[in-house]
Design a protein around this motif. Structure first.
Motif, PDB file in Angstrom:
ATOM      1  N   SER A  57       1.135  -5.267  -6.252  1.00 33.18           N
ATOM      2  CA  SER A  57      -0.244  -5.758  -6.212  1.00 33.18           C
ATOM      3  C   SER A  57      -0.522  -6.357  -4.840  1.00 33.18           C
ATOM      4  CB  SER A  57      -0.469  -6.794  -7.311  1.00 33.18           C
ATOM      5  OG  SER A  57       0.265  -7.966  -7.026  1.00 33.18           O
ATOM      6  N   SER A  58      -1.765  -6.591  -4.558  1.00 30.31           N
ATOM      7  CA  SER A  58      -2.141  -7.046  -3.218  1.00 30.31           C
ATOM      8  C   SER A  58      -1.950  -8.547  -3.011  1.00 30.31           C
ATOM      9  CB  SER A  58      -3.592  -6.660  -2.931  1.00 30.31           C
ATOM     10  OG  SER A  58      -4.436  -7.263  -3.897  1.00 30.31           O
ATOM     11  N   GLY A  59      -1.384  -9.227  -3.969  1.00 32.89           N
ATOM     12  CA  GLY A  59      -1.172 -10.666  -3.826  1.00 32.89           C
ATOM     13  C   GLY A  59      -0.146 -10.991  -2.756  1.00 32.89           C
ATOM     14  N   PHE A  60      -0.230 -12.210  -2.238  1.00 28.14           N
ATOM     15  CA  PHE A  60       0.704 -12.660  -1.210  1.00 28.14           C
ATOM     16  C   PHE A  60       2.129 -12.590  -1.749  1.00 28.14           C
ATOM     17  CE2 PHE A  60       2.942 -15.996   1.205  1.00 28.14           C
ATOM     18  CZ  PHE A  60       2.723 -15.511   2.481  1.00 28.14           C
ATOM     19  N   ASP A  61       3.010 -11.965  -1.020  1.00 24.04           N
ATOM     20  CA  ASP A  61       4.428 -11.814  -1.379  1.00 24.04           C
ATOM     21  C   ASP A  61       4.654 -10.994  -2.648  1.00 24.04           C
ATOM     22  OD1 ASP A  61       5.470 -13.097   0.828  1.00 24.04           O
ATOM     23  OD2 ASP A  61       5.736 -15.026  -0.177  1.00 24.04           O
ATOM     24  N   ALA A  66       5.096  -7.759  -3.029  1.00 20.12           N
ATOM     25  CA  ALA A  66       6.194  -6.801  -2.838  1.00 20.12           C
ATOM     26  C   ALA A  66       7.538  -7.534  -2.860  1.00 20.12           C
ATOM     27  CB  ALA A  66       6.013  -6.037  -1.528  1.00 20.12           C
ATOM     28  N   ASP A  67       7.590  -8.676  -2.189  1.00 22.26           N
ATOM     29  CA  ASP A  67       8.826  -9.470  -2.179  1.00 22.26           C
ATOM     30  C   ASP A  67       9.200  -9.898  -3.595  1.00 22.26           C
ATOM     31  OD1 ASP A  67       8.437  -9.205   0.529  1.00 22.26           O
ATOM     32  OD2 ASP A  67       8.309 -11.351   0.943  1.00 22.26           O
ATOM     33  N   ASP A  68       8.210 -10.367  -4.337  1.00 21.86           N
ATOM     34  CA  ASP A  68       8.467 -10.815  -5.708  1.00 21.86           C
ATOM     35  C   ASP A  68       9.006  -9.672  -6.563  1.00 21.86           C
ATOM     36  OD1 ASP A  68       7.547 -13.325  -4.976  1.00 21.86           O
ATOM     37  OD2 ASP A  68       5.566 -13.052  -5.883  1.00 21.86           O
ATOM     38  N   TRP A  69       8.429  -8.477  -6.411  1.00 20.53           N
ATOM     39  CA  TRP A  69       8.883  -7.330  -7.199  1.00 20.53           C
ATOM     40  C   TRP A  69      10.341  -7.012  -6.867  1.00 20.53           C
ATOM     41  CZ3 TRP A  69      11.017  -2.542  -6.994  1.00 20.53           C
ATOM     42  CH2 TRP A  69      10.913  -1.752  -8.145  1.00 20.53           C
ATOM     43  N   ILE A  70      10.655  -7.019  -5.585  1.00 21.40           N
ATOM     44  CA  ILE A  70      12.030  -6.727  -5.163  1.00 21.40           C
ATOM     45  C   ILE A  70      12.999  -7.745  -5.756  1.00 21.40           C
ATOM     46  CG2 ILE A  70      13.592  -6.693  -3.174  1.00 21.40           C
ATOM     47  CD1 ILE A  70      11.218  -5.460  -1.564  1.00 21.40           C
ATOM     48  N   VAL A  71      12.662  -9.019  -5.648  1.00 16.93           N
ATOM     49  CA  VAL A  71      13.552 -10.074  -6.151  1.00 16.93           C
ATOM     50  C   VAL A  71      13.741  -9.947  -7.662  1.00 16.93           C
ATOM     51  CG1 VAL A  71      13.790 -12.576  -6.480  1.00 16.93           C
ATOM     52  CG2 VAL A  71      13.099 -11.669  -4.256  1.00 16.93           C
ATOM     53  N   GLU A  72      12.680  -9.592  -8.370  1.00 18.94           N
ATOM     54  CA  GLU A  72      12.776  -9.447  -9.827  1.00 18.94           C
ATOM     55  C   GLU A  72      13.624  -8.246 -10.232  1.00 18.94           C
ATOM     56  OE1 GLU A  72       8.720  -9.235 -11.135  1.00 18.94           O
ATOM     57  OE2 GLU A  72       8.304 -11.299 -10.505  1.00 18.94           O
ATOM     58  N   GLN A  73      13.600  -7.191  -9.442  1.00 21.69           N
ATOM     59  CA  GLN A  73      14.277  -5.948  -9.818  1.00 21.69           C
ATOM     60  C   GLN A  73      15.707  -5.837  -9.296  1.00 21.69           C
ATOM     61  OE1 GLN A  73      12.788  -3.776 -11.980  1.00 21.69           O
ATOM     62  NE2 GLN A  73      11.199  -5.343 -12.035  1.00 21.69           N
ATOM     63  N   LYS A 130       0.857  -1.185   0.000  1.00 23.44           N
ATOM     64  CA  LYS A 130       0.000   0.000   0.000  1.00 23.44           C
ATOM     65  C   LYS A 130       0.891   1.232   0.000  1.00 23.44           C
ATOM     66  CE  LYS A 130      -0.582   0.274   5.011  1.00 23.44           C
ATOM     67  NZ  LYS A 130       0.174  -0.743   5.592  1.00 23.44           N
ATOM     68  N   TYR A 131       0.306   2.366  -0.344  1.00 20.47           N
ATOM     69  CA  TYR A 131       1.079   3.601  -0.422  1.00 20.47           C
ATOM     70  C   TYR A 131       1.614   3.997   0.951  1.00 20.47           C
ATOM     71  CZ  TYR A 131       2.528   8.335  -1.316  1.00 20.47           C
ATOM     72  OH  TYR A 131       3.284   9.473  -1.407  1.00 20.47           O
TER      73      TYR A 131
END
Length: 149
Positions: A50-54, A56-63, A34-35
């Protein structure tokens, strides 16, 4: 270019990271589900996953990639980062490394099991001044070592 990624949901050292990043003129991604208010600074960017489980974690790992820093209290996220040769630092100033992440994951699982069995209550101790100081020192040390590469 060295980038700092903050796993921002509940991160107690965001303000410290902003100050260090400003001093070194580093890009910071503040990643959360969330903001969250961030400083008005062109080098600090808010990413709402997105509001899916993990998510934010997934985005960090991808980037994040080798030469970047991820600040997180999430040991499983730290493990994923370390596997990708990303420097992972906890908010209390403990760096997760290839040598330490296995025992950190095992300890996490043990503590989780003890809590489920009712043998233990609560979580980690709250942050104090020593933790913040240790965090700042370790963050500075990691940045210096990455800049020397």
């Amino acid at each position: 270019m060295l980038i700092i990624f903050i796993d921002a949901d509940g991160c107690p050292v965001k303000d410290e990271i902003y100050k260090v990043a400003e001093r070194y003129q580093l890009k910071v991604f503040v990643v959360a589900n969330k903001y969250i208010n961030i400083p008005a600074n062109e080098r600090v960017e808010m990413v709402v996953a997105s509001s899916g489980f993990d998510a934010a974690d997934d985005w960090i790992v991808e980037q994040a990639g080798p030469g970047d820093i991820v600040v997180t209290a999430d040991i499983l996220l730290a493990e994923r980062c370390v596997k990708r040769q990303v420097r992972a630092l906890g908010p209390k100033g403990v760096e997760f490394t290839e040598d330490s992440i296995g025992s950190a994951v095992a300890t996490r699982e043990l503590m989780q099991n003890l809590r489920h069995m009712g043998e233990m209550r609560g979580g980690p101790a709250p942050m104090d001044k020593k933790d913040r100081s240790r965090f700042l020192g370790k963050l500075d040390e990691i940045i210096q070592s990455l800049k020397r590469r």
